[in-house]
Write an enzyme that holds these catalytic residues in place. Structure first.
Site: not given
Length: 574
Positions: A114, A187
Site C-alpha cells: 500500500y 486495498k
C-alpha cells in the site's frame, strides 16, 4: 454455503470440518491457478489425485516452511519496488501463501503493498504489467460494463466487496489512468490481511475514463484509453452504468470508492450513499481514523471535544469529511447541531471558507458568516489565511490536509502553545515531503506538549528524556473493520453513525495519557483491531435498522467466524 470462483476449475465451500476446495482442474492447470495452487505444500495423496506427480519436487513443505523460504526471498529484494513486484508475483502464483506472508508481517509489508510504495508501482504500471487482475471498464465501451463485470466468473451471491477507482486522485501523485487498478488490488489485499475478507469474494475495478497525464499519453507502453479524461454528463452516465450494473450482478456487495478526484468524490458518494451500500475511504475512512486520533488526544488533554476549537487547513473532500464526522461525534455527545458546526473553521485554496467566497457545494455549510469576521486582525486586507485564523480563533486542534509543506510554521505552532496547554496538531498530508510540519519540530516548538498524529509514518522522537511515539493516521486501522462489519451484517447502506462507531471503537484501543504514548495503535494488532471496529459497526447498523441479517446472541463469535484465515483448505478431487 459455497463460494463459486472459476467454476470450471474449482469451487470453495465449508462444512463441519472447515474450508474445503473441490477441484475439477488437473495437472498444470492446478499449478497455474493461484486460488488453489499450494506448490510444494500439496500432500502426496493430493498430488496423485490432481495429476501433479512429476510436476513438483518430491519433498512436501508445510505452510510454515514455505513462509520461511518466501520471507527470506522477500528480504533479499534490493529495494521497495522490487519487494512490491515480488509480492505481486506471489499473489499471482499462490494466494494463500501470499496472504499468510502479508498477515504475518503486516506492519513491515503495509508500506510495500500500500502507500507509499504502491504509488511508484502505479506510476510504472504499464512497464511492469504482467498478469491482469480485476475488471477494466472503458468509457469508450459503456455498453460492455455488465459484460466486463460478468467476465470475472462470479455468481451473484459470490461478491461481498468491490473496490473501484477512476484513478484521478491516486495517493499524492494524482491522475494515473488505467494504472490505478493496482490501488484497488492493494486495498483489497489489506482488507483480506487485516479483516479476513475472503480473497475470492472481492472484485477490483478500474473505470478507465482517459487521463490528463501527458506523460502517460505520450508513453508508447501506456495500456489505458489514449485520450484526455472524460468529464461532465458522459462521465456521470458511465459511473451510473457501473453502479447499476454492479448492483444488478452482485446485489450484496459493498462498493468502496477509492482515489476519485476532489471534484467527483464527494458528489458521487452523496448521490449513491442513501440507495446503495457504498463507502469512500478517502472521505469516510480518513475521517474515522483522524476522529479516533482526535478523541484519544482530547481524552489525554482533559478538555472535552465540545470545548475544542478546530481548524482544518485543506478543507477539500477529505478535510470536510473530517469536519463532518467530528461534528457528528459532538452531536452524539449532546452538543446542538449548529453549535457543533460552529466549533470548526475550514480553509481552502483561497483561505477561510466564508460567505461571499465561491465554494464547492460540500464546503458551503462550513462557510463562516461575514458578521463574525468583523474586527479580525489580518496580515493582508481581505485575506483570511491560516496565520490570521490562528491569531483570531485561537484553535486548540489544528488539522492539515493541504499538501502545503511547512504550513504549520514555528510562529503558528508557537502561538498555539502560548494559549493551549496541550495543542493537538495533525499534519496529515502525504507523502512526507508534503507534510505541514514534522513531529520533531512540533515537539521542539511546544516543549513536548503537542499531541500529534501524522499522515506519513515517522520514527519515534526523543525530546527532553521522553520518547514520543508518533501516531500515523493510516486508514488501514479502520476501513477493513468497516467493510467487515458492513458485510457481516449485510448492511443496506453505510451510515455516518456506523463510521462514528468505527472511530469510537478505534479510539478505545489506546491510552494516550502516558507521556509519549501514541494516539493510535500500531499495525501489529491490525487483525484484532479490525474485529473490534467491525463489531462496533455491526452494533451501529443494528441500532439504526440497517442490518439485514442478525448475528445471533454471540456477535463476537460471528465476527470471528466471518474472518477468513490464510490456510490451505482441504482438497477434494472432483
Amino acid at each position: 454455503m459455497t463460494t463459486g470462483y472459476q467454476p470450471n476449475e474449482f469451487e470453495f465451500g465449508r462444512d463441519d470440518d472447515g474450508e474445503f476446495v473441490r477441484v475439477m482442474a488437473r495437472g498444470h492447470q492446478v499449478l497455474s491457478s493461484p486460488g488453489i495452487n499450494q506448490g510444494s505444500g500439496f500432500s502426496l495423496e493430493d498430488r496423485t489425485a490432481l495429476g501433479l506427480n512429476g510436476l513438483l519436487p518430491s519433498g512436501v513443505t508445510t505452510l510454515s516452511g514455505q513462509l520461511k523460504r518466501v520471507y527470506a526471498q522477500y528480504r533479499a529484494q534490493p529495494d521497495a519496488l522490487s519487494k512490491y513486484l515480488y509480492l505481486n508475483s506471489m499473489h499471482d502464483r499462490n494466494e494463500v501463501l501470499f496472504f499468510a506472508l502479508l498477515t504475518e508481517h503486516i506492519e513491515e509489508m503495509m508500506p510495500i503493498v500500500y502507500t507509499p510504495t504502491i504509488g511508484q508501482a502505479i506510476e510504472e504500471y504499464s512497464h511492469w504489467y504482467q498478469r491482469p487482475r480485476g475488471a477494466f471498464l472503458s468509457i469508450d465501451s459503456p455498453e460492455k460494463v455488465e459484460e466486463a463485470l460478468a467476465a470475472m466468473g462470479h455468481r451473484s451471491e459470490d461478491v461481498d466487496l468491490i473496490v473501484v477507482t477512476d484513478s484521478e486522485g491516486i495517493l499524492g501523485i494524482g491522475d494515473q489512468g488505467v494504472g490505478g487498478i493496482a490501488i484497488t488490488v492493494g486495498k483489497l489485499a489489506v482488507y483480506t490481511a487485516a479483516a479476513g475478507i475472503h480473497p475470492h469474494r472481492v472484485l477490483p475495478v478500474v473505470l478507465d475514463t482517459g487521463t490528463d497525464n501527458l506523460e502517460l499519453l505520450n508513453d508508447d507502453s501506456y495500456l489505458g484509453a489514449r485520450h484526455a479524461r472524460v468529464r461532465g454528463q458522459r462521465y456521470d452516465d458511465f459511473v451510473d452504468r457501473f453502479v447499476v450494473g454492479a448492483h444488478k450482478l452482485f446485489p450484496k456487495a459493498m462498493i468502496h470508492w477509492e482515489d476519485f478526484g476532489a471534484g467527483n468524490a464527494t458528489r458521487i458518494l452523496a448521490k449513491y450513499r442513501e440507495e446503495y451500500c457504498t463507502f469512500n475511504d478517502d472521505i469516510q475512512g480518513t475521517a474515522a481514523v483522524v476522529a479516533a486520533a482526535v478523541m484519544a488526544a482530547v481524552k489525554a488533554s482533559g478538555t472535552p471535544l465540545s470545548e475544542q476549537r478546530i481548524v482544518v487547513h485543506g478543507a477539500g473532500s477529505a478535510g470536510i469529511g473530517i469536519a463532518s464526522l467530528l461534528r457528528r461525534v459532538m452531536i452524539q455527545q449532546g452538543v446542538d447541531a449548529e453549535e457543533a458546526r460552529s466549533h470548526v473553521w475550514g480553509l481552502g485554496s483561497r483561505g477561510l471558507l466564508r460567505e461571499g467566497l465561491r465554494l464547492r457545494d460540500f464546503q458551503q455549510p462550513w462557510a463562516r458568516p461575514a458578521s463574525e469576521l468583523k474586527g479580525w486582525t489580518l496580515d493582508r486586507k481581505g485575506r483570511y489565511e491560516l496565520a490570521d485564523v490562528v491569531r483570531n480563533v485561537h484553535p486548540t486542534i489544528l488539522i492539515g490536509c493541504s499538501a502545503q509543506p511547512g504550513a504549520f510554521s514555528e510562529e503558528i505552532v508557537g502561538e498555539m502553545a502560548g494559549y493551549c496547554d496541550r495543542p493537538i496538531i495533525m499534519p496529515l498530508s502525504n507523502p512526507t515531503r508534503k507534510a505541514e510540519a514534522v513531529p520533531s519540530d512540533l515537539l521542539e516548538w511546544t516543549d513536548g506538549k503537542a499531541l500529534i498524529a501524522t499522515g506519513s509514518p515517522f520514527e519515534p522522537v526523543r525530546h527532553r528524556g521522553t520518547t514520543y511515539r508518533i501516531a500515523q493516521a493510516n486508514n488501514a486501522l479502520v476501513f477493513p473493520g468497516i467493510g467487515l462489519g458492513a458485510i457481516t451484517s449485510r448492511a443496506s447502506r453505510v451510515s455516518e453513525g456506523m463510521i462514528a462507531a468505527a472511530a469510537t471503537a478505534l479510539a478505545r484501543t489506546v491510552n494516550a495519557r502516558t507521556p509519549g504514548a501514541s494516539l493510535l495503535p500500531d499495525m501489529t494488532a491490525l487483525r484484532s483491531i479490525s474485529a473490534r471496529v467491525a463489531l462496533a459497526v455491526v452494533e451501529a447498523a443494528q441500532n439504526q435498522e440497517l442490518a439485514t441479517v442478525e448475528l445471533g446472541t454471540n456477535p463476537v463469535q460471528a465476527i470471528y467466524d466471518a474472518m477468513w484465515q490464510p490456510r490451505y483448505p482441504r482438497v477434494i478431487a472432483a
